[in-house]
Write a protein that holds these residues in place. Sequence first.
Motif: not given
Length: 189
Positions: A159-176
Amino acid sequence: MKQIMILSLVIVLGFSRLSAQGMPVYDNTNFLALGQQLIESAKQTSQLLQTVKFLQEQKERIEQVSQIIQQLKTVREIISNYEELYDTVRGDLQEILSSPYIDGDEVAVISESFNSLMDTALQDLQFMQDLLTSNYLEMTDAERLEILEAQRKRSREMIQEISLKKKRYLHIIDFRKVRESINGRPAQY
């Protein structure tokens, strides 16, 4: 003569005392009462031993039930963790993949990373089912509980790993998004 008289008087008095005591008499009622008390105490001891044996059996049963209840709580938490994992993947993966800021090449990589986590989760659930439904390697309840605790820890880590991946991809989207807004802004000189 006086001496003889005194001596004979002492002898007569000495024998009279001995004969006055008479023959010793034994009271059988005390002996019978003592025997009955010993029999009763033996019965009570036997009953106490039976009670102790019964209480030990009940203690063992309570410990077994306690271990089973703890196993069920652990299983419930593992299942809850995997449901949360599934819901996260189902909802958030769709949100991430449908974003216009994710390229077509990235969709396959993102999908594969989330799918690998889900495959691992499904394998863990299958292992847990096998562990609980069969006498897997003739394990004791304590050994099963230890394995289930490891499974619970692993599910939390997933669950922690998937939450980190989700945050990472959402940060990428926000950055873009931010990059697009900066690059699309008219220059004011």
